[in-house]
Each structure stands twice: as structure tokens, then as C-alpha cells.
Design a protein around this motif. Structure first.
Motif, PDB file in Angstrom:
ATOM      1  N   PHE A  91     -68.530  39.525  11.360  1.00  0.00           N
ATOM      2  CA  PHE A  91     -69.656  38.761  10.852  1.00  0.00           C
ATOM      3  C   PHE A  91     -69.472  37.275  11.177  1.00  0.00           C
ATOM      4  CE2 PHE A  91     -72.159  36.553   7.617  1.00  0.00           C
ATOM      5  CZ  PHE A  91     -73.369  37.209   7.776  1.00  0.00           C
ATOM      6  N   GLY A  92     -68.276  36.769  10.973  1.00  0.00           N
ATOM      7  CA  GLY A  92     -68.015  35.361  11.275  1.00  0.00           C
ATOM      8  C   GLY A  92     -68.216  35.057  12.749  1.00  0.00           C
ATOM      9  N   LEU A  93     -67.673  35.939  13.595  1.00  0.00           N
ATOM     10  CA  LEU A  93     -67.816  35.762  15.038  1.00  0.00           C
ATOM     11  C   LEU A  93     -69.299  35.788  15.420  1.00  0.00           C
ATOM     12  CD1 LEU A  93     -66.171  35.554  17.681  1.00  0.00           C
ATOM     13  CD2 LEU A  93     -66.256  38.029  17.828  1.00  0.00           C
ATOM     14  N   ALA A  94     -70.008  36.788  14.880  1.00  0.00           N
ATOM     15  CA  ALA A  94     -71.425  36.947  15.237  1.00  0.00           C
ATOM     16  C   ALA A  94     -72.244  35.756  14.749  1.00  0.00           C
ATOM     17  CB  ALA A  94     -71.961  38.253  14.651  1.00  0.00           C
ATOM     18  N   MET A  95     -71.982  35.303  13.530  1.00  0.00           N
ATOM     19  CA  MET A  95     -72.723  34.156  13.005  1.00  0.00           C
ATOM     20  C   MET A  95     -72.416  32.907  13.821  1.00  0.00           C
ATOM     21  SD  MET A  95     -74.847  34.851  10.771  1.00  0.00           S
ATOM     22  CE  MET A  95     -75.345  33.508   9.743  1.00  0.00           C
ATOM     23  N   LEU A 227     -80.219  37.963  18.823  1.00  0.00           N
ATOM     24  CA  LEU A 227     -79.537  38.444  20.027  1.00  0.00           C
ATOM     25  C   LEU A 227     -78.148  37.814  20.147  1.00  0.00           C
ATOM     26  CD1 LEU A 227     -82.465  38.682  22.586  1.00  0.00           C
ATOM     27  CD2 LEU A 227     -81.306  40.523  21.380  1.00  0.00           C
ATOM     28  N   GLY A 228     -78.024  36.563  19.710  1.00  0.00           N
ATOM     29  CA  GLY A 228     -76.703  35.943  19.685  1.00  0.00           C
ATOM     30  C   GLY A 228     -75.783  36.652  18.706  1.00  0.00           C
ATOM     31  N   PHE A 229     -76.344  36.994  17.559  1.00  0.00           N
ATOM     32  CA  PHE A 229     -75.570  37.723  16.554  1.00  0.00           C
ATOM     33  C   PHE A 229     -75.094  39.058  17.122  1.00  0.00           C
ATOM     34  CE2 PHE A 229     -74.875  40.479  12.963  1.00  0.00           C
ATOM     35  CZ  PHE A 229     -74.283  39.655  12.033  1.00  0.00           C
ATOM     36  N   LEU A 230     -76.020  39.746  17.802  1.00  0.00           N
ATOM     37  CA  LEU A 230     -75.693  41.049  18.382  1.00  0.00           C
ATOM     38  C   LEU A 230     -74.571  40.913  19.411  1.00  0.00           C
ATOM     39  CD1 LEU A 230     -76.892  43.862  17.988  1.00  0.00           C
ATOM     40  CD2 LEU A 230     -78.306  43.470  19.994  1.00  0.00           C
ATOM     41  N   THR A 231     -74.608  39.849  20.205  1.00  0.00           N
ATOM     42  CA  THR A 231     -73.561  39.614  21.195  1.00  0.00           C
ATOM     43  C   THR A 231     -72.195  39.552  20.520  1.00  0.00           C
ATOM     44  OG1 THR A 231     -75.132  38.307  22.458  1.00  0.00           O
ATOM     45  CG2 THR A 231     -72.816  38.081  23.058  1.00  0.00           C
ATOM     46  N   SER A 283     -78.845  47.716  13.949  1.00  0.00           N
ATOM     47  CA  SER A 283     -79.950  48.560  14.404  1.00  0.00           C
ATOM     48  C   SER A 283     -81.182  48.357  13.532  1.00  0.00           C
ATOM     49  CB  SER A 283     -79.551  50.031  14.392  1.00  0.00           C
ATOM     50  OG  SER A 283     -78.439  50.237  15.212  1.00  0.00           O
ATOM     51  N   VAL A 284     -80.966  48.250  12.226  1.00  0.00           N
ATOM     52  CA  VAL A 284     -82.096  48.080  11.315  1.00  0.00           C
ATOM     53  C   VAL A 284     -82.802  46.751  11.589  1.00  0.00           C
ATOM     54  CG1 VAL A 284     -82.732  47.738   8.904  1.00  0.00           C
ATOM     55  CG2 VAL A 284     -81.173  49.586   9.539  1.00  0.00           C
ATOM     56  N   VAL A 285     -82.013  45.692  11.785  1.00  0.00           N
ATOM     57  CA  VAL A 285     -82.623  44.393  12.067  1.00  0.00           C
ATOM     58  C   VAL A 285     -83.344  44.436  13.414  1.00  0.00           C
ATOM     59  CG1 VAL A 285     -82.197  41.933  12.359  1.00  0.00           C
ATOM     60  CG2 VAL A 285     -80.859  43.231  10.722  1.00  0.00           C
ATOM     61  N   TYR A 286     -82.689  45.050  14.397  1.00  0.00           N
ATOM     62  CA  TYR A 286     -83.297  45.158  15.728  1.00  0.00           C
ATOM     63  C   TYR A 286     -84.644  45.865  15.616  1.00  0.00           C
ATOM     64  CZ  TYR A 286     -82.928  45.207  20.848  1.00  0.00           C
ATOM     65  OH  TYR A 286     -83.082  44.967  22.181  1.00  0.00           O
TER      66      TYR A 286
ATOM     67  N   PRO B 144     -76.398  49.723  19.329  1.00  0.00           N
ATOM     68  CA  PRO B 144     -75.544  48.985  20.263  1.00  0.00           C
ATOM     69  C   PRO B 144     -74.923  49.908  21.319  1.00  0.00           C
ATOM     70  CG  PRO B 144     -75.050  48.362  18.012  1.00  0.00           C
ATOM     71  CD  PRO B 144     -76.030  49.490  17.934  1.00  0.00           C
ATOM     72  N   THR B 145     -74.881  49.439  22.576  1.00  0.00           N
ATOM     73  CA  THR B 145     -74.330  50.241  23.681  1.00  0.00           C
ATOM     74  C   THR B 145     -72.904  50.680  23.398  1.00  0.00           C
ATOM     75  OG1 THR B 145     -75.329  48.457  24.937  1.00  0.00           O
ATOM     76  CG2 THR B 145     -74.482  50.313  26.173  1.00  0.00           C
ATOM     77  N   LEU B 146     -72.162  49.790  22.771  1.00  0.00           N
ATOM     78  CA  LEU B 146     -70.779  50.108  22.416  1.00  0.00           C
ATOM     79  C   LEU B 146     -70.698  51.402  21.610  1.00  0.00           C
ATOM     80  CD1 LEU B 146     -67.810  48.609  21.935  1.00  0.00           C
ATOM     81  CD2 LEU B 146     -68.778  48.300  19.676  1.00  0.00           C
ATOM     82  N   VAL B 147     -71.596  51.542  20.636  1.00  0.00           N
ATOM     83  CA  VAL B 147     -71.591  52.731  19.781  1.00  0.00           C
ATOM     84  C   VAL B 147     -72.102  53.933  20.568  1.00  0.00           C
ATOM     85  CG1 VAL B 147     -72.578  53.751  17.704  1.00  0.00           C
ATOM     86  CG2 VAL B 147     -71.857  51.357  17.687  1.00  0.00           C
TER      87      VAL B 147
END
Lengths: 304, 338
Positions: A91-95, A227-231, A283-286, B144-147
Motif C-alpha cells: 500500500f505504501g509503495l502503491a500510494m 493506474l499509478g497505484f496499480l503499478t 479489481s473492484v476499483v478498476y 492484475p496480470t500478475l494474479v
């Protein structure tokens, strides 16, 4: 949509019963193929039995329970790290990646969209060119370079390469080109009249940016942030290569760790529970943002 | 373009600006933070990569007080393309590049074809449950593609995977014993189709990536379909054109402007699809399904040959540059179409 079709064509095209049935059969089959892996994972995650040997396909396994989730939460991998710690790191990394690429990206995108300045085009090309470089192609120099930034005094030692901060910086830099390109594309579509009016009223560029531009760009900001969060949330290559302390590991790393080198050793129910824990939140947010994301991507793609 | 004219006029008018700072300086200040980060963490390492690629940079050079690596000239570049990499068995640069390209094109052809067909089916007037199907078909995009990759990897397991079990269950209905469905999807070395040098794991990867890839194309095609004027079809049906004729003469040509850029985007994504290959087949068997990005990762992660990896990364970037320029050219060339 069908309502708008003129009657004559409707009569010609409107699916008769036979055609309707056939199309439904095709679509049900396709739905089955789409849902199969997802249902399988959910089913496995509920299976409390001998979790290393799934030998039959069942929708809801006998004695379904949340035991696998409990096990994953208590001790996700053989490393001494809790699920909470993994999720906290992810979460920290994604944020960090999300806010970093959004904040720096929107500033640059605003300038590229609204200002004229020397070397504007060259700078934009230099930034967009990075879009095509997959991060793994520059992995070796990045590893060596970040590894050089070390501080150590007494008990304290810090290696930027071996830290979430280093991974986060690398990911943010990697996410910036897309953020700038995506946000610039959106800002380009916002009419300038409001800003001009504000400027005539004596607003400085900064005030115009904060009061007029940011509120108008909210949809694109939300998509870019997500999308940044997802990355950050799903990143595997750099964290797997850079991080060596289990306390820094992320959910994505743990998922691959659980999968194991050989599928025969996989603790299947635990793996499935972990897969769902990693996938479900994003996935839910997406799903709720997909209209804007896919729409934005296709529009951007057509515009080039 | 009209908008640019306005900006220019606005820029020109208050040359010195009321508040002192000229507008170009303000613009640079807005760009500065992003540029600083990218200069330090993207551009500098890429420059450093060029230097590294001419050296034998390895694990021993990582230490803080380590000596500089030896300069080896073009050795890394030559070794890579002349199969001089002995540390990795079965390493073949050209074989891998050929597979990478074949992998990319074969996948995107399936994605586009299936994507268009399903979009057309979904677009049939009077279709029931349309919204329901659309909601389901978005799922491969949002997970996610990873999953996805790790899940399919387990589904292809020989003994406990869902694919073999599902096939066995299906075969059981026709009286085929389950033993026939002990398919070694990932590690069977003999090619399943004699004469064609593609391992079974390629087909496993293809199935996985088709599952992953067609919904995006369907969404793009659906958007384009809905913008096609109904009058074309009316006119065609009055002239007696059949449904198939209408598909090939009206639908396909009018989908082209939307599908070409989507396909180009798909090509670049598929070319670099790290997670899928690394996690489903691991590049196996015998490196037959290895692609450029997975190899780049192995050179760093497993071999720790940083100099060689740097050279390999430069090759990868050049190949991608060529691929991107080519696809951009094709996209631009088709923009004026219709």
C-alpha cells in the motif's frame, strides 16, 4: 441504443428466436471461459482439505471454510513477515508511486499543454520516448546505480537499492511518462476560456492552475492516480530484484513466493486466498473506474 | 490546432508579464520536478547503461570499494548475437527474437479477430442480457496480470491443474479414461504438432493470453461499431446485401481506423509481456518460450552479469524502437483511411 434503430432495419435485423438462442448459447460459452479461472480460484480458496492436492473440480468444496484465508493472514510465506506487513508495504509503495507520479505529472502536463517555451517539443519527445522502454531493459544500470547510494554509520545502514524508497523512486520515474502523456491529453481537451477569464481577472498562473485546472481535470487525475497505484501494487520485477529484507517484501512478491518454483509444491488453497487478497481491492476499483480508464486509453491511442 | 494559436497570442501579449517572471520560466518551474526525477532515475541510468555495456561489470564490481570493471569493447554485443553466451544453456539470440515476434503477432491476430467477432455479436440489435455479458467480459482486464499469470500457471499443472481435470471430466462423458489427460502443458519437450517447432507451453501461453487480451479489443471495437451510421446497413440491405457481405464490406472497413491503433498498442504490450511468460512457462522448456524481457531479467537476477545485461538491454531498446517506429508509421498511414 436499439430504440434509435429505424423500424424497417429493426424488422430485418431483430434477432428471431432461433438466432437469439444461438447467440445466447455462444455468449454463455464465452462467459464460462472467462469466469472459469476466477471461479476456480475462489473455489480453491474455500477448500479446507488437503490443500496440496486438488483432485476434482467442485464449485463449493465440501466443508468450505475461510481457513486458508486465516492461514495466509497469520503466515503468508515461509519468511518471517506478516500479511499486514506485506499489505502495508504494498500500500505504501502503491500510494507513493500514485501520488508521486500524479503530483509531478500534472505539473509537467499543465506546462506542456498551456505554455510555450524553448525546447518544449524536444522535452515532450524525450519524455514520451521512455514510454516504450520496459523497465526490465534498464534493470542492470538501475540496480548498480541505486546500489551505490548507501549510508552507513554505526548500527545504521541504508542502501537505497535495498529499500522500498528506492523501488518507489524507480517506479515513480517509470510511471511519469505515462502520467504526463495521459494528463496532457486530457488537459488539451479542456477549453481555455475559463483560464483566460481568470487570467484577465488578475489570477496568477499558479492560481489558475490550482483553482481552475485541477478541478476540471478531476476524472483524468483519478484515472492517473489509480493506474499509478496499480503499478505499485502489482509490481514484481524491481521489487523481486532489489529487495532482500523480508520486512520490505510486498504482496506481489509473496504471491509469487507462495506459487513456488514447482507447481507440485504449491499450497493451493493458500495460494488462491492470497491471489484473491491481492486482486480483489484493485479489481473492484478498476471495475468502478473502467469506463474512464479504457475510454481514455482508446482515445489517447487514436490521437497518438 | 486553433487552441495553440490562442496560447501563442496570450504568451506574446504580456511579454514581461505583470508579476515579473516570464511565462517560459514559469513553465520550466512546472516541469522541473518531473524532469529532475527522470533525469536521475531514468536518463542517467540509461547513459550509465551504455558505459556498462562495454565492460564486464559483474557481482565483484558491486562493492563500494570495488575496482572499476574491465573495458571489453564490443565483446558483450558480439557474444550476444553470435551465441557466445555459454553460462545460459540453449541461449540463442536470434531464435529468441524470432519467437518473441511470432508470439507477439500470433497473439494480436487472435485478440483482434476474437475481439471484433464478439463485439459484433454483442452489438446485435435485440440481444438479451447484453449488459450482463458486458459486465462479465470486462473481468480479464480488471484482474492484475500478475494474479492472472500465477492462476493460469497452476491451472496448467499436470497433476492437479484445473485444465487437465476439466478435460478428464469432459472426456469421462465420452468414455475416455482420465489417464489420457495427463497433459504436460508446461514441460513437454516434443512439439505437439510434428514439423512445427512450437512447444506445448507456447499453446498454454497462447490460451492464457487470448483469455487476457480479447476483451480490450472488444471494447475498442464496440465503441467503433456504435459510431457507424445505421444508414449504411439500411442502404445495403435494401440493395440486397447479405449479413456476411455487410460485415466484410461495411463493418470491417469502418472498424479499421479504431482497430489499427489498438492492435499496435497490443503489439507493444504483448512483445513485453513479462509476467505471463515468466510465471506461466518460465520460458521453458529448454528456453523455447523465452522472450527478450524475461531474458533481460534472468541476466540480472540469476546470472548477475550486469555488463552483459546492459548490452542486452540496449539491444532490446533498439528492437523496440524499430518496432514502435514501424507501428507508428502504420498507424499514421491508416489514419487518413476512410
Amino acid at each position: 441504443m436499439t430504440l434509435a434503430v429505424p423500424r424497417r432495419r429493426r424488422a430485418f435485423f431483430r434477432a428471431g428466436w432461433g438466432k437469439q438462442l444461438m447467440l445466447q448459447a455462444v455468449l454463455v460459452f464465452i462467459s464460462f471461459t472467462v469466469l472459469f479461472p476466477l471461479v476456480w480460484v475462489v473455489s480453491m480458496s474455500l477448500d479446507p482439505r488437503n490443500i496440496s492436492r486438488p483432485t476434482e473440480l467442485t464449485l463449493i468444496p465440501p466443508g468450505a471454510s475461510l481457513q486458508a484465508y486465516q492461514e495466509v493472514i497469520e503466515r503468508p510465506t515461509s519468511n518471517p513477515v506478516t500479511l499486514f506487513q506485506l499489505a502495508f508495504n504494498s500500500f505504501g509503495l502503491a500510494m507513493g508511486v500514485s501520488l508521486g507520479s500524479l503530483g509531478l505529472g500534472v505539473l509537467a502536463a499543465y506546462a506542456f499543454s498551456r505554455f510555450h517555451f524553448p525546447a518544449r517539443r524536444a522535452l515532450m519527445i524525450a519524455i514520451v520516448a521512455v514510454l516504450m522502454v520496459p523497465s526490465v531493459a534498464a534493470l542492470a544500470p538501475l540496480f548498480v546505480f541505486l546500489n551505490k547510494i548507501q549510508i552507513s554509520s554505526g548500527d545504521f545502514s541504508f542502501n537505497l537499492r535495498n529499500s522500498l524508497l528506492g523501488v518507489g523512486l524507480a517506479l515513480t520515474s517509470g510511471a511519469l511518462p505515462f502520467a504526463i502523456w495521459n494528463l496532457k491529453g486530457y488537459i488539451d481537451t479542456i477549453p481555455k476560456e475559463l483560464e483566460e477569464a481568470a487570467s484577465l481577472d488578475g489570477a496568477s498562473p499558479t492560481q489558475t492552475f490550482l483553482r481552475i485546472m485541477l478541478p476540471l481535470a478531476t476524472p483524468a487525475l483519478a484515472v492517473t492516480a489509480f493506474l499509478g497505484f496499480l503499478t505499485g501494487w502489482t509490481e514484481f520485477v524491481m521489487s523481486w530484484q532489489f529487495l532482500t529484507n523480508p520486512e520490505n517484501f510486498t504482496l506481489a512478491m509473496a504471491l509469487w513466493n507462495i506459487t513456488g518454483q514447482y507447481a507440485g509444491n504449491t499450497p493451493w488453497s493458500k495460494f488462491s486466498a492470497m491471489a484473491i487478497i491481492v486482486a480483489l481491492p484493485v479489481s473492484v476499483v478498476y471495475l468502478s473506474l473502467q469506463k474512464y480508464i479504457v475510454g481514455g486509453l482508446t482515445v489517447g491511442g487514436v490521437k497518438g | 490546432m486553433a487552441s495553440f494559436a490562442i496560447t501563442e497570442a496570450a504568451t506574446a501579449a504580456p511579454a514581461g508579464s505583470r508579476r515579473g517572471a516570464p511565462r517560459w520560466l514559469i513553465a520550466y518551474m512546472y516541469i522541473l520536478p518531473a524532469t529532475l526525477i527522470m533525469a536521475a532515475i531514468t536518463y542517467w541510468p540509461i547513459l550509465f547503461q551504455v558505459y556498462m555495456s562495454f565492460t564486464d561489470y559483474g557481482l565483484r564490481n558491486l562493492r563500494f570499494d570495488a575496482p572499476a570493471p574491465n573495458f571489453v569493447g564490443l565483446q558483450n554485443f558480439i557474444d550476444l548475437i553470435t551465441n557466445g553466451i555459454t553460462v545460459i544453456p540453449n541461449f540463442s539470440f536470434w531464435g529468441m527474437l524470432a519467437f518473441n515476434l511470432f508470439w507477439t503477432f500470433s497473439n494480436v491476430i487472435f485478440h483482434v479477430t476474437i475481439g471484433i467477432l464478439i463485439a459484433v455479436v454483442l452489438n446485435t440489435p435485440g440481444l438479451r442480457f447484453r449488459g450482463f455479458y458486458r459486465a462479465i467480459f470486462i473481468l480479464p482486464i480488471v484482474v492484475p496480470t500478475l494474479v492472472v499469470a500465477t492462476v493460469w500457471r497452476n491451472m496448467f499443472d499436470t497433476d492437479y491443474g484445473a485444465i487437465n481435470q476439466g478435460l478428464a471430466a469432459l472426456g469421462g462423458l465420452f468414455g475416455v479414461t482420465p489417464d489420457h489427460f495427463h497433459i504436460r502443458w508446461i514441460d513437454q519437450i516434443d512439439p505437439p504438432i510434428p514439423g512445427i517447432p512450437l512447444p506445448l507451453s507456447y499453446f498454454a501461453l497462447l490460451i492464457t493470453n487470448i483469455w487476457l487480451g480479447w476483451p480490450f479489443m472488444t471494447i475498442v471495437a464496440t465503441g467503433a461499431l456504435q459510431s457507424i451510421s445505421k444508414e449504411y446497413y439500411e442502404a445495403a440491405s435494401i440493395d440486397g446485401a447479405s449479413g456476411v457481405q455487410q460485415f466484410f464490406r461495411i463493418t470491417l472497413p469502418l472498424l479499421r481506423p479504431a482497430m489499427i491503433p489498438a492492435a499496435m498498442y497490443g503489439l507493444i504490450v504483448t512483445f513485453n509481456l513479462f509476467n505471463l511468460i515468466y510465471m506461466v512457462s518460465g520460458g521453458g522448456p529448454l528456453r523455447q518460450t523465452e522472450i527478450l524481457v524475461t531474458t533481460a531479467f534472468r541476466l540480472v537476477n540469476e546470472q548477475r552479469l550486469y555488463g552483459l545485461a546492459a548490452a542486452f538491454g540496449i539491444y532490446t531498446m533498439i528492437i523496440l524502437l524499430v518496432l514502435t517506429l514501424l507501428t507508428n508509421r502504420i498507424t499514421k498511414a491508416t489514419e487518413s483511411y476512410v
